[in-house]
Write an enzyme that holds these catalytic residues in place. Structure first.
Site, PDB file in Angstrom:
ATOM      1  N   TYR A 136       1.379 117.589 101.016  1.00  0.00           N
ATOM      2  CA  TYR A 136       0.242 117.329 100.214  1.00  0.00           C
ATOM      3  C   TYR A 136       0.968 116.630  98.824  1.00  0.00           C
ATOM      4  CZ  TYR A 136      -3.432 117.979  96.805  1.00  0.00           C
ATOM      5  OH  TYR A 136      -4.670 117.692  95.784  1.00  0.00           O
ATOM      6  N   CYS A 166      -8.528 123.077  88.708  1.00  0.00           N
ATOM      7  CA  CYS A 166      -9.720 122.709  88.192  1.00  0.00           C
ATOM      8  C   CYS A 166     -11.078 123.259  88.843  1.00  0.00           C
ATOM      9  CB  CYS A 166      -9.894 121.122  88.271  1.00  0.00           C
ATOM     10  SG  CYS A 166     -11.222 120.474  87.516  1.00  0.00           S
TER      11      CYS A 166
END
Length: 262
Positions: A136, A166
């Site tokens: 990733y 987040c």
């Protein structure tokens, strides 16, 4: 910016951003493979893949800036083939933007592009050299490289946000340092889409946390003014999880436990 395009609009970050990016006179076009039937005033929807050139041509029509949040969701740690697909999607978005005359793209990179950097006593600097902790992270590094190419070769402006945690609230001890509040996420994206001629930028996506690990200098140069601090959640999180152990993997590397994933 009169019309923004958000890719990956059904995802977690986009869902947090949508109401916060609304402005009088602004249209926000939402692109996702998932149908979106909860449109708010000022929102438009295009259903399809962010990797499909035909869908992107439709989605990019009359757009002023693209906020590219779409990623390949696998439900498990990303493998190499998925990383290649993720990179191809970013290329498709950048190319569609270029062909449509869109000069501003904001790319959702990640702290995992540099996750194997050990934590130091000072904040990790802006423009930290890539050291991905997973495939990733590799996809994010390679996509940052594509962004740089499109800036240098085609004169576009692309801001890469190395986003931290987040979420509506930090949920563990590490995120007391890495949290990006939803309101600050919107402030950061707004700065990235409106800053005059940023060229190619790589900035940390994090709130003004007391325990911050990462520099905010470059993001502030764009006009980002973070207002939130994860410290307001610290007592509850430390009561649940205990004080941080600096030798534990969660706190030894910037990428935390991602450095142990395969």
């Amino acid at each position: 910016m009169e019309r923004l395009l958000l890719t990956g609009a059904a995802g977690r970050v986009a869902t947090l951003l949508r109401p916060r990016l609304a402005r009088d006179g602004r249209a926000v076009r939402l692109l996702d493979v998932v149908p979106l039937d909860d449109l708010r005033p000022g929102e438009e929807a295009v259903q399809g893949s962010a990797g499909d050139p035909e869908t992107l041509r439709e989605a990019c029509a009359d757009v002023d800036a693209v906020v590219h949040l779409a990623t390949v969701a696998t439900g498990r740690p990303m493998q190499f083939d998925a990383a290649l697909e993720d990179l191809a999607t970013t290329h498709a978005v950048l190319e569609a933007a270029r062909q449509s005359g869109i000069t501003r793209v904001v790319y959702a990179s990640s702290n995992h592009a540099v996750g194997f950097h050990p934590r130091g006593e000072e904040d990790a600097p802006d423009w930290l050299f890539p050291r991905p902790d997973t495939f990733y992270g590799v996809a994010k590094v390679a996509s940052e490289g594509l962004a740089s190419l499109y800036v240098d070769r085609y004169g576009m402006d692309v801001v890469c946000l190395r986003i931290g945690t987040c979420r509506p609230e930090p949920d563990d001890v590490r995120s007391l340092a890495t949290w990006l509040s939803p309101d600050d996420a919107a402030r950061l994206v707004e700065a990235a889409v409106t800053a005059p001629s940023p060229g190619f930028r790589v900035v940390w996506g994090v709130s003004a946390n007391t325990r911050n690990w990462w520099s905010l200098a470059e993001a502030r140069r764009l006009g980002y003014d973070p207002q939130d601090d994860a410290e307001v959640f610290a007592d509850a999180i430390l009561a649940q999880h205990g004080d941080p152990d600096p030798t534990a993997v969660d706190h030894r590397y910037l990428g935390g436990a991602f450095t142990t994933r395969t």
